[in-house]
Design a protein around this motif. Structure first.
Motif, PDB file in Angstrom:
ATOM      1  N   THR A 280       0.808  -1.179  -0.059  1.00 27.76           N
ATOM      2  CA  THR A 280       0.185  -0.017   0.037  1.00 27.76           C
ATOM      3  C   THR A 280       0.775   1.191   0.067  1.00 27.76           C
ATOM      4  O   THR A 280       0.652   2.095  -0.634  1.00 27.76           O
ATOM      5  N   LEU A 281       1.854   1.311   0.860  1.00 27.16           N
ATOM      6  CA  LEU A 281       2.692   2.520   0.795  1.00 27.16           C
ATOM      7  C   LEU A 281       3.484   2.612  -0.423  1.00 27.16           C
ATOM      8  O   LEU A 281       3.434   3.807  -0.878  1.00 27.16           O
ATOM      9  N   ARG A 282       3.964   1.593  -1.056  1.00 24.30           N
ATOM     10  CA  ARG A 282       4.624   1.770  -2.320  1.00 24.30           C
ATOM     11  C   ARG A 282       3.527   2.201  -3.307  1.00 24.30           C
ATOM     12  O   ARG A 282       3.985   3.123  -4.473  1.00 24.30           O
ATOM     13  N   ARG A 283       2.485   1.790  -3.535  1.00 23.29           N
ATOM     14  CA  ARG A 283       1.434   2.359  -4.541  1.00 23.29           C
ATOM     15  C   ARG A 283       1.019   3.768  -4.486  1.00 23.29           C
ATOM     16  O   ARG A 283       0.884   4.435  -5.082  1.00 23.29           O
ATOM     17  N   LEU A 284       1.041   4.060  -2.937  1.00 19.99           N
ATOM     18  CA  LEU A 284       0.729   5.629  -2.830  1.00 19.99           C
ATOM     19  C   LEU A 284       1.906   6.464  -3.123  1.00 19.99           C
ATOM     20  O   LEU A 284       1.849   7.337  -3.744  1.00 19.99           O
ATOM     21  N   LEU A 285       3.140   6.179  -2.864  1.00 24.32           N
ATOM     22  CA  LEU A 285       4.162   6.647  -3.125  1.00 24.32           C
ATOM     23  C   LEU A 285       4.468   7.012  -4.705  1.00 24.32           C
ATOM     24  O   LEU A 285       4.980   7.932  -5.381  1.00 24.32           O
ATOM     25  N   GLU A 286       4.130   5.857  -5.359  1.00 23.34           N
ATOM     26  CA  GLU A 286       4.374   5.877  -6.824  1.00 23.34           C
ATOM     27  C   GLU A 286       3.116   6.561  -7.472  1.00 23.34           C
ATOM     28  O   GLU A 286       3.440   7.369  -8.684  1.00 23.34           O
ATOM     29  N   SER A 287       2.067   6.465  -7.081  1.00 21.93           N
ATOM     30  CA  SER A 287       0.995   7.356  -7.587  1.00 21.93           C
ATOM     31  C   SER A 287       1.187   8.925  -7.628  1.00 21.93           C
ATOM     32  O   SER A 287       0.761   9.737  -7.970  1.00 21.93           O
ATOM     33  N   CYS A 288       1.597   9.127  -6.079  1.00 24.86           N
ATOM     34  CA  CYS A 288       1.906  10.670  -5.882  1.00 24.86           C
ATOM     35  C   CYS A 288       3.001  11.000  -6.896  1.00 24.86           C
ATOM     36  O   CYS A 288       2.963  12.302  -7.281  1.00 24.86           O
ATOM     37  N   GLN A 289       4.085  10.264  -7.205  1.00 21.64           N
ATOM     38  CA  GLN A 289       4.967  10.790  -7.792  1.00 21.64           C
ATOM     39  C   GLN A 289       4.566  10.890  -9.277  1.00 21.64           C
ATOM     40  O   GLN A 289       4.835  12.086 -10.062  1.00 21.64           O
ATOM     41  N   LYS A 290       3.636  10.088  -9.743  1.00 25.58           N
ATOM     42  CA  LYS A 290       3.084  10.106 -10.998  1.00 25.58           C
ATOM     43  C   LYS A 290       2.360  11.671 -11.194  1.00 25.58           C
ATOM     44  O   LYS A 290       2.456  12.073 -12.425  1.00 25.58           O
ATOM     45  N   CYS A 312       7.305  11.813   3.109  1.00 30.72           N
ATOM     46  CA  CYS A 312       8.706  11.337   2.624  1.00 30.72           C
ATOM     47  C   CYS A 312       9.707  11.248   3.683  1.00 30.72           C
ATOM     48  O   CYS A 312      10.429  10.244   3.831  1.00 30.72           O
ATOM     49  N   GLY A 313       9.694  12.041   4.726  1.00 34.41           N
ATOM     50  CA  GLY A 313      10.576  12.013   5.782  1.00 34.41           C
ATOM     51  C   GLY A 313      10.260  10.786   6.869  1.00 34.41           C
ATOM     52  O   GLY A 313      11.224   9.971   7.378  1.00 34.41           O
ATOM     53  N   ARG A 314       8.917  10.527   6.952  1.00 31.92           N
ATOM     54  CA  ARG A 314       8.558   9.408   7.600  1.00 31.92           C
ATOM     55  C   ARG A 314       8.626   7.948   7.126  1.00 31.92           C
ATOM     56  O   ARG A 314       8.729   7.132   7.812  1.00 31.92           O
ATOM     57  N   LEU A 315       8.712   7.673   5.723  1.00 31.70           N
ATOM     58  CA  LEU A 315       8.664   6.723   5.113  1.00 31.70           C
ATOM     59  C   LEU A 315      10.129   6.311   4.445  1.00 31.70           C
ATOM     60  O   LEU A 315      10.310   5.275   3.761  1.00 31.70           O
ATOM     61  N   THR A 316      11.104   7.135   4.664  1.00 25.89           N
ATOM     62  CA  THR A 316      12.498   7.094   4.374  1.00 25.89           C
ATOM     63  C   THR A 316      13.152   5.809   4.789  1.00 25.89           C
ATOM     64  O   THR A 316      13.713   5.142   3.892  1.00 25.89           O
ATOM     65  N   LEU A 317      13.013   5.519   5.982  1.00 24.54           N
ATOM     66  CA  LEU A 317      13.632   4.348   6.497  1.00 24.54           C
ATOM     67  C   LEU A 317      12.916   2.933   5.776  1.00 24.54           C
ATOM     68  O   LEU A 317      13.673   1.872   5.799  1.00 24.54           O
ATOM     69  N   ASP A 318      11.646   2.834   5.746  1.00 20.79           N
ATOM     70  CA  ASP A 318      11.297   1.541   5.242  1.00 20.79           C
ATOM     71  C   ASP A 318      11.218   1.537   3.708  1.00 20.79           C
ATOM     72  O   ASP A 318      11.543   0.497   3.227  1.00 20.79           O
ATOM     73  N   LEU A 319      10.893   2.478   3.066  1.00 22.22           N
ATOM     74  CA  LEU A 319      11.132   2.661   1.616  1.00 22.22           C
ATOM     75  C   LEU A 319      12.029   3.639   0.932  1.00 22.22           C
ATOM     76  O   LEU A 319      11.600   4.794   0.468  1.00 22.22           O
ATOM     77  N   PRO A 320      13.299   3.366   1.333  1.00 24.29           N
ATOM     78  CA  PRO A 320      14.435   4.763   0.896  1.00 24.29           C
ATOM     79  C   PRO A 320      14.263   5.135  -0.727  1.00 24.29           C
ATOM     80  O   PRO A 320      14.401   6.208  -0.892  1.00 24.29           O
ATOM     81  N   GLU A 321      14.006   4.145  -1.454  1.00 22.84           N
ATOM     82  CA  GLU A 321      14.359   4.449  -2.834  1.00 22.84           C
ATOM     83  C   GLU A 321      13.187   5.113  -3.441  1.00 22.84           C
ATOM     84  O   GLU A 321      13.112   5.854  -4.045  1.00 22.84           O
ATOM     85  N   GLU A 322      11.897   4.416  -3.251  1.00 26.05           N
ATOM     86  CA  GLU A 322      10.623   5.243  -3.478  1.00 26.05           C
ATOM     87  C   GLU A 322      10.429   6.897  -2.827  1.00 26.05           C
ATOM     88  O   GLU A 322       9.986   7.549  -3.451  1.00 26.05           O
TER      89      GLU A 322
END
Length: 724
Positions: A280-290, A312-322
C-alpha cells in the motif's frame, strides 16, 4: 461612535440590537457589552455575548445581578447559538455561579434533543460536548450514547483540529460504563463501527470507504490520544479503510491528485503507530510521484505539498528508494514553480517550513537543488531567509562528522551567506522590529557551522568569519532579552561548542526578563552547563525569586513550578528552596482567589437534570391501557414508583411505629431511624420491607426499633423503655 451608542440605547429588542451592532467595531462592541452587563432593561444579543463574557471576568465581587443578566441572555439566545454552532464554546466560558441552574438545564435539554436528531447538532459543536459534560459533572449514559451516534454520523464533516479536540476531550471525560468501559472506548467503538461498514462496502467494490480528506483528518485525530491502546480498534479500521481506498477495484483510478496526497499523509502518520502494508505504501508513493510528474500538481496547494514532504521523511527508513524519488519530484516541482513565477516565493517557503524536521540526507538533497543557485536569496524577507537557514544550520557539522570536507566547506559558505543576508535584512528593517527567533537562529547556525569548520585545518578563515557573525547576532540581541520566549532560550543554548559567550550575555541581561517560563528555561540551561556558569545560576535564581514575589495568579505560578520540575532534578539546596517557595506562594494564592469560575452546579441539581433528561427521552404513558389491565396481571416489581409532594404526604395515612424517632419515609418506602442528641440529628438508617405484605412491614419495623434502641443506649445516659 457616540451616534452609534445612542442608536443602541434606543433599541428595545434583541433583533434591533443585533442589527445595530453589525455596523460597529470590535472596541465599540466590547464597550457596549460591558455597559449591557450593568443594565437589565434589554437582553444582551447573541452577537455581543462573547464580549459580555470577557467583560464579566473583570467584574468586582458583589456583581451577582450582572452575572444573572448575562446568564438570562445566554438562556434566551441558546437556540440561535446552537444552530450557528457557537453555543457550547460560549457555555464553557460562562461563570457557573448561583443562578446558573436554569440556563444549564435548558442548555442540556436542548443538547439532548439535538443529539437525538440525525444532523441536529452542527459538527463544529460535537468536539466540545465532552468538555461541557465534564465541567458540569453530568453522568448520563444514554445522552453519551446519542453523542457517540452523532459523531459516527458527522465525523466526515469535521476538520483535523476538531477531530483531535474531540478525541482529547472525550479521553478526559470521566464517564465509566460497567460493561463498555470509558468514554473514549465507547466513542472509538462507534467510530470503528461506522468506518468498518464503509470499508467493507469499498472492499466489495461499492462506495469508497470515505472521502480521503476525512480519512486523513480522522487518522490525525485518533493519533492525538494519549492512550494508543484504547484507540487501537479505530486505528485498525483506519488502516483497512486506507487499504480499501487504494487497493479496491476501480478506486485508485477515481482518485484525484489531491486525494492521493491526503491518503499518503494519513499513511505516513499511521505507519509508525500501527503499521501499513509495504504494498500500500509503495502504491501511494508511486501514484503521488506520477501525479507530480504528469503536470496535475496544479491541483495541489502548498499545504498538500507539505504533506508530501512530511510523508517522505516518515517513510524514508522503510522505503528509501521510493521516498527519495518522490522527494526529487517534489523538488523539481518547487524549482519549476519558482522559475515560472516570482510570486511563488511564499508558497515555496511554506513547503520549506515543513521540511525543517526531515532527515539530513533529504535536507542535503533539497539544499543542492534549491539553495545552491546564484541570486537565490535576492528579494527574500527575513522570514523566508530564516526558514532557509533552519534547513542548513546543522548540515556543515554533519558533513564534517561524516568525513565530507568539501561538502562541509561548501555548506559552511552557504550558511555564512544566509546568516549575513539575514542580519543585513534585520538591520535594514530595524533591529527592534525583527523577531528574536531570527536572531537566536542566526546565532545557532553561525556557531554550529563554525564548530564544524574548526575541525578542518583548511577552513580556519571561514570559521573565524562565522564566529564573528555569531557575536554580531548576540550584539543585536542586546536589549531584546526581555522579549525572549522559552523556545528562543533553548535555541541559544543548543550550541555544540563553548556556551560561555551566551552564558555571559544571559547573566548580564537576566534581570530584565519578565517571562516566568523563559526564566525557568534559562535556569534549566544554567543547571546543565559546567560549573563555570555559577554566576548565571545565581542571577537566574534571584530573578525568579523576585518575579515570584510579585505574581498573585495561581495559574502563572503553577506553570512556573511545572516548568522547573521538567528540567534537571534539584541537585542543590538553593533549587529545592526555590521550588518550595513557589509551592508556598501557589498555596497562598489559591486561598485568596475567588473560585467563581471553577464552580459547578450542586450534585443534587445535576442529578435532577439527569432525571429530567431521562423523562424527556421516555414516550408518553398510555394511561388508559394501564387502567384497563387486570390487577392480577400486574407485577408489583414492575409497577412505577409513585412520587408525592410534601403537602400530599400529610393527607396520606402512613404506618405508625409508636416511637417518635422511627417514622415511615414515603420516598424510600421504608422505616427511617433518627435520634435527636443535644440539638443534632443522628441518622440510624433506612429499613425497607422485603415484600408488600403487612408481615414484611412489621419485620422491618421491629428491626428499625432495635436500631433505635442501640442508638439510644449509645448516645443517651438514661435509656428509656421501648414500650413506655
Amino acid at each position: 461612535m457616540p451616534l452609534a451608542r445612542c442608536q443602541l440605547a434606543r433599541c428595545r429588542t434583541p433583533g434591533h440590537l443585533a442589527t445595530a451592532m453589525s455596523g460597529m467595531g470590535s472596541i465599540s462592541c466590547r464597550r457596549f457589552a460591558s455597559s449591557a452587563l450593568n443594565s437589565s432593561a434589554t437582553r444582551i444579543p447573541a452577537a455581543a455575548l462573547q464580549e459580555a463574557i470577557q467583560a464579566s471576568k473583570s467584574l468586582p465581587r458583589g456583581s451577582e445581578a450582572s452575572i444573572h443578566h448575562l446568564l438570562e441572555s445566554f438562556e434566551a439566545a441558546a437556540p440561535e447559538l446552537m444552530t450557528s454552532g457557537r453555543c457550547l464554546a460560549l457555555a464553557l466560558q460562562l461563570p457557573l455561579a448561583n443562578g446558573a441552574e436554569k440556563p444549564v438545564k435548558r442548555l442540556l435539554l436542548l443538547l439532548s434533543r439535538s443529539l437525538r436528531q440525525p444532523g441536529g447538532l452542527p459538527a463544529t459543536e460535537l468536539p466540545l460536548v465532552p468538555a461541557l459534560l465534564q465541567r458540569l459533572g453530568l453522568r448520563d449514559q444514554e445522552l453519551f450514547d446519542d453523542f457517540c451516534a452523532a459523531c459516527a454520523h458527522s465525523w466526515q464533516e469535521m476538520h483535523p483540529k476538531e477531530l483531535s479536540t474531540l478525541i482529547r476531550n472525550t479521553e478526559v471525560y470521566s464517564l465509566l460504563h460497567p460493561t463498555r468501559g470509558t468514554a473514549l472506548c465507547r466513542l472509538v467503538a462507534s467510530l470503528s463501527s461506522a468506518l468498518g461498514g464503509s470499508s467493507e462496502a469499498a472492499a466489495a467494490g461499492g462506495l469508497p470507504a470515505g472521502p480521503p480528506a476525512a480519512l486523513a483528518a480522522l487518522c490525525h485525530g485518533a493519533l492525538a490520544a494519549k492512550s494508543r491502546t484504547t484507540c487501537a480498534p479505530l486505528l485498525e479500521q483506519l488502516r483497512l479503510a486506507l487499504q480499501a481506498s487504494i487497493e479496491a477495484p476501480g478506486c485508485e483510478e477515481a482518485l484525484t491528485a489531491a486525494d492521493r496526497v491526503e491518503l499518503l499523509g494519513a499513511a505516513g502518520e499511521l505507519h509508525p503507530a500501527i503499521g501499513v502494508t509495504t504494498a500500500t505504501l509503495r502504491r501511494l508513493l508511486e501514484s503521488c510521484q506520477k501525479s507530480l510528474e504528469s503536470g496535475s500538481e496544479v491541483q495541489l496547494s502548498p499545504g498538500r505539498l507539505s504533506l508530501v514532504a512530511r510523508a517522505c521523511g516518515r517513510l524514508t527508513l522503510d522505503l528509501p528508494e521510493e521516498s527519495m524519488q518522490l522527494f526529487q519530484a517534489l523538488l523539481n516541482h518547487l524549482h519549476g514553480a519558482e522559475a515560472r513565477s516570482q510570486e511563488a516565493g511564499p508558497a515555496v517557503s511554506q513547503v520549506l517550513r515543513a521540511c525543517r524536521q526531515l532527515p539530513a540526507q533529504l535536507r542535503r538533497q533539497l539544499v543542492d537543488k534549491l539553495l545552491k543557485v546564484d541570486g537565490r536569496f535576492d528579494g527574500l524577507g527575513a522570514n523566508e531567509l530564516e526558514v532557509r537557514l533552519l534547513l542548513v544550520h546543522d548540515l556543515p557539522l554533519q558533513a564534517a562528522a561524516s568525513g565530507d570536507e568539501a561538502g562541509c566547506r561548501v555548506l559552511g559558505s552557504l550558511t555564512r551567506e544566509l546568516v549575513q543576508k539575514l542580519l543585513d535584512t534585520i538591520e535594514a528593517q530595524g533591529r527592534h522590529e525583527a523577531s528574536c527567533s531570527a536572531l537566536a537562529n542566526s546565532f545557532l547556525a553561525a556557531s554550529t557551522a563554525a564548530h564544524g569548520l574548526s575541525t578542518l585545518s583548511t577552513a580556519e578563515d571561514e570559521a573565524t568569519l562565522l564566529e564573528a557573525l555569531a557575536v554580531r547576532a548576540l550584539d543585536m540581541l542586546d536589549g531584546r532579552w526581555s522579549q525572549l520566549v522559552p523556545l528562543e532560550v533553548h535555541t541559544l543554548f543548543r550550541v555544540p561548542g563553548d556556551p560561555s559567550k551566551v552564558a555571559a550575555r544571559a547573566a548580564k541581561h537576566v534581570s530584565s526578563m519578565q517571562d516566568p517560563a523563559a526564566l525557568a528555561a534559562l535556569l534549566q540551561a544554567a543547571l546543565a552547563l559546567p560549573a563555570t556558569a555559577d554566576r548565571l545560576d545565581f542571577a537566574t535564581r534571584a530573578a525568579l525569586r523576585k518575579l515570584v514575589a510579585s505574581i498573585k495568579d495561581s495559574r502563572q505560578l503553577s506553570s512556573m513550578e511545572a516548568a522547573l520540575r521538567k528540567g534537571p532534578s534539584p541537585v542543590n539546596d538553593q533549587q529545592r528552596s526555590l521550588l518550595s517557595g513557589i509551592r508556598d506562594q501557589i498555596f497562598g494564592a489559591i486561598l485568596k482567589e475567588e473560585p467563581v469560575w471553577n464552580r459547578r452546579p450542586a450534585r443534587g441539581y445535576v442529578r435532577y437534570v439527569e432525571q429530567c433528561l431521562e423523562r424527556g427521552r421516555r414516550p408518553p404513558r398510555v394511561v388508559a391501557a394501564e387502567e384497563a389491565a387486570p390487577e392480577s396481571s400486574v407485577n408489583p416489581l414492575e409497577m412505577p414508583s409513585i412520587v408525592v409532594t410534601t403537602s400530599q404526604a400529610k393527607d396520606i395515612d402512613l404506618p405508625k411505629s409508636g416511637i417518635s424517632g422511627v417514622q415511615w419515609h414515603a420516598g424510600m418506602e421504608g422505616w427511617e431511624v433518627k435520634l435527636d442528641v443535644r440539638g443534632r440529628k443522628v441518622l440510624g438508617g433506612y429499613f425497607k420491607p422485603r415484600g408488600y405484605s403487612d408481615e414484611a412491614k412489621e419485620e422491618a419495623r421491629e428491626e428499625a426499633l432495635r436500631c433505635w434502641e442501640g442508638l439510644h443506649r449509645q448516645h443517651l445516659v438514661r435509656p428509656h423503655s421501648l414500650h413506655t
